[in-house]
Design an enzyme around this catalytic site. Structure first.
Site, mmCIF file in Angstrom:
data_model
loop_
_atom_site.group_PDB
_atom_site.id
_atom_site.type_symbol
_atom_site.label_atom_id
_atom_site.label_comp_id
_atom_site.label_asym_id
_atom_site.label_seq_id
_atom_site.Cartn_x
_atom_site.Cartn_y
_atom_site.Cartn_z
ATOM 1 N N LYS A 189 58.390 -56.953 -31.402
ATOM 2 C CA LYS A 189 59.553 -56.062 -31.299
ATOM 3 C C LYS A 189 59.123 -54.599 -31.344
ATOM 4 C CE LYS A 189 62.321 -54.522 -34.841
ATOM 5 N NZ LYS A 189 62.928 -53.212 -34.580
ATOM 6 N N ASN A 190 58.261 -54.255 -32.292
ATOM 7 C CA ASN A 190 57.888 -52.860 -32.493
ATOM 8 C C ASN A 190 56.962 -52.329 -31.407
ATOM 9 O OD1 ASN A 190 59.462 -52.681 -34.793
ATOM 10 N ND2 ASN A 190 57.777 -53.154 -36.186
ATOM 11 N N CYS B 152 68.419 -49.628 -39.165
ATOM 12 C CA CYS B 152 68.461 -50.068 -40.563
ATOM 13 C C CYS B 152 68.478 -48.875 -41.500
ATOM 14 C CB CYS B 152 67.246 -50.932 -40.888
ATOM 15 S SG CYS B 152 67.274 -52.579 -40.165
ATOM 16 N N ARG C 25 63.790 -41.363 -42.875
ATOM 17 C CA ARG C 25 63.057 -41.410 -41.606
ATOM 18 C C ARG C 25 63.437 -40.232 -40.693
ATOM 19 N NH1 ARG C 25 62.767 -47.601 -39.578
ATOM 20 N NH2 ARG C 25 65.010 -47.513 -39.405
ATOM 21 N N ASP D 38 57.030 -53.577 -43.441
ATOM 22 C CA ASP D 38 57.906 -54.565 -42.818
ATOM 23 C C ASP D 38 57.692 -55.979 -43.349
ATOM 24 O OD1 ASP D 38 59.309 -52.786 -41.311
ATOM 25 O OD2 ASP D 38 58.343 -53.243 -39.411
ATOM 26 N N ARG E 262 68.376 -58.532 -34.635
ATOM 27 C CA ARG E 262 67.721 -57.352 -34.061
ATOM 28 C C ARG E 262 66.226 -57.579 -33.870
ATOM 29 N NH1 ARG E 262 67.518 -52.960 -37.461
ATOM 30 N NH2 ARG E 262 66.487 -51.993 -35.679
#
Length: 419
Positions: free
Chosen positions: A22-23, A116, A121, A305, A397
């Protein structure tokens, strides 16, 4: 609204295949804004975040098509530089479109990002970099607007923190900027390396990916190519921790174990047997776990994560463990949910002290963010009795067919409509 219903206590056995990361796939999809010819991604994961970023690109005029397992992006008709607030507010990675839009169109107007709620951030690192490259930046009324009518210029950029998002945004902005851009204190994550592999395959000239200094020589034009994204190390780690917590014998395929060295070391400390192969890893566990401390750090440190999932594992450790979160200041929202299952956890600032208990009990819990949802799911697999997990949109997600994959390993888990 849907929920997961889990009956715990069943060991996991068999094989499971990890999806594309995903990232990594999200910035690579955004990078398809840059080439003058179509670019394709093979085996893109089936995630809500992927659907969202595709919708963002379509709203800008990009033609997105899906055939079998291939996503193709044609940005030759790109004609807009402002993305809708509704789409942008759904996830943080959408802010990555700013770099490519400034580079290609000389303008970008973007709603402040969502995603999220695990910490502030801030995007100031991105904006300072664009200003250093000659863009004019204005912030107000929930939007960021950038102008670079004469193009971006290469320069040296020092990041105060090795931000993954900022590194990615700068790389995409610099790929076709005039002159040389040097990123100091750059993020070193494997997902950065994969983005650079994609950009270089399209004709970019970037060196140093995977180190903290990346050099970019701007080129005139990029040409689209087909690309297969690296495996998802966080999904792989989630299955590894799940197998360790629940017990059993699980082979996880499509894994690059060099991306998971800190987790492998910590699982070994916790008494879990981990056997590495070329592109797979086997986890054997009897469910008896030694308490082990972790401290999250930017790559190559222990990934933030995987912190929630590892904390779930430590709740049934045979002692006291200390979990220290250094990356995001608000990433302990899952603690209250684990406590509902009988976990003994005390939070002191950025540290959580976990006193292991003999077992967890099933309860109704809710996913507070993406990785918390994964942690609560594997906790439910190990708990006595029935666990229900709500707020599944967080899990959707970032995990591709999670329920089906766990069912394939013998887990008693189903997805049903909420009452």
């Amino acid at each position: 609204m849907e929920k997961l219903v889990i009956h715990g206590g069943r060991p996991l056995h068999g094989h499971v295949r990890v999806s594309s990361a995903k990232n990594a796939v999200l910035p690579i999809i955004v990078a398809t804004l840059l080439p003058s010819t179509p670019a394709s991604i093979i085996d893109a994961p089936n995630l809500d975040d992927v659907s969202t970023i595709c919708s963002v690109l379509e709203s800008l005029g990009v033609k997105v098509t899906k055939e079998d397992n291939v996503l193709t992006f044609d940005a030759s008709m790109l004609d807009k530089t402002e993305a809708s607030y509704e789409l942008m507010s759904k996830m943080r990675a959408s802010f990555l479109i700013m770099g490519p839009l400034l580079a290609k169109m000389g303008h970008a107007k973007i709603a402040l990002p969502g995603g999220c709620m695990i910490g502030s951030r801030p995007i100031d690192l991105h904006l300072k970099a664009f200003e250093a490259m000659g863009a004019e930046i204005n912030v107000g009324n929930g939007f960021v607007e950038g102008y670079a009518p004469h193009g971006l210029k290469g320069t040296t950029i020092y990041l105060d923190f090795p931000s993954v998002g900022a590194t990615e945004n700068i790389l995409m902005a610099a790929a076709t900027a005039e002159g040389r851009t040097i990123i100091e204190n750059a993020a070193e994550e494997p997902e950065i390396v994969d983005l650079v592999t994609f950009l270089n395959s399209m004709g970019a000239n970037i060196k140093g990916a995977g180190t903290n200094i990346i050099r970019v020589e701007g080129v005139k034009e990029l040409q689209g190519i087909s690309h297969t994204v690296i495996p998802d190390r966080i999904e792989a780690g989630t299955f590894m921790i799940g197998a360790a917590m629940v017990g059993g014998d699980v082979v996880i395929d499509n894994v690059l174990t060099e991306h998971l060295k800190p987790l492998l070391a910590k699982l070994n400390e916790a008494g879990v047997k981990v056997i590495k192969d070329i592109d797979s890893v086997r986890v054997i566990s009897d469910g008896h776990i030694r308490s082990t401390d972790i401290k999250t750090l930017p790559y190559p440190g222990f990934p933030t994560d995987l912190q929630a999932q590892f904390m779930a594992l430590m709740t049934i450790g045979n002692g006291i463990s200390k979990i220290t979160e250094t990356v995001f200041e608000n990433r302990f929202m899952h603690v209250g949910e684990l406590q509902r299952m009988g976990a003994s956890i005390q939070v002191e600032g950025r540290c959580a002290i976990v006193q292991g208990v003999p077992f967890l009990n099933g309860a109704f819990v809710r996913a507070t963010d993406l990785r918390a949802g994964a942690a609560l799911t594997i906790a439910g697999l190990a708990a006595h009795g029935e666990t229900e997990v709500g707020e599944l949109h967080h899990i959707d997600r970032g995990y591709d067919h999670l329920v089906e994959k766990l069912q394939g390993l013998g887990a008693d888990i189903v997805r049903v409509d909420r009452d």
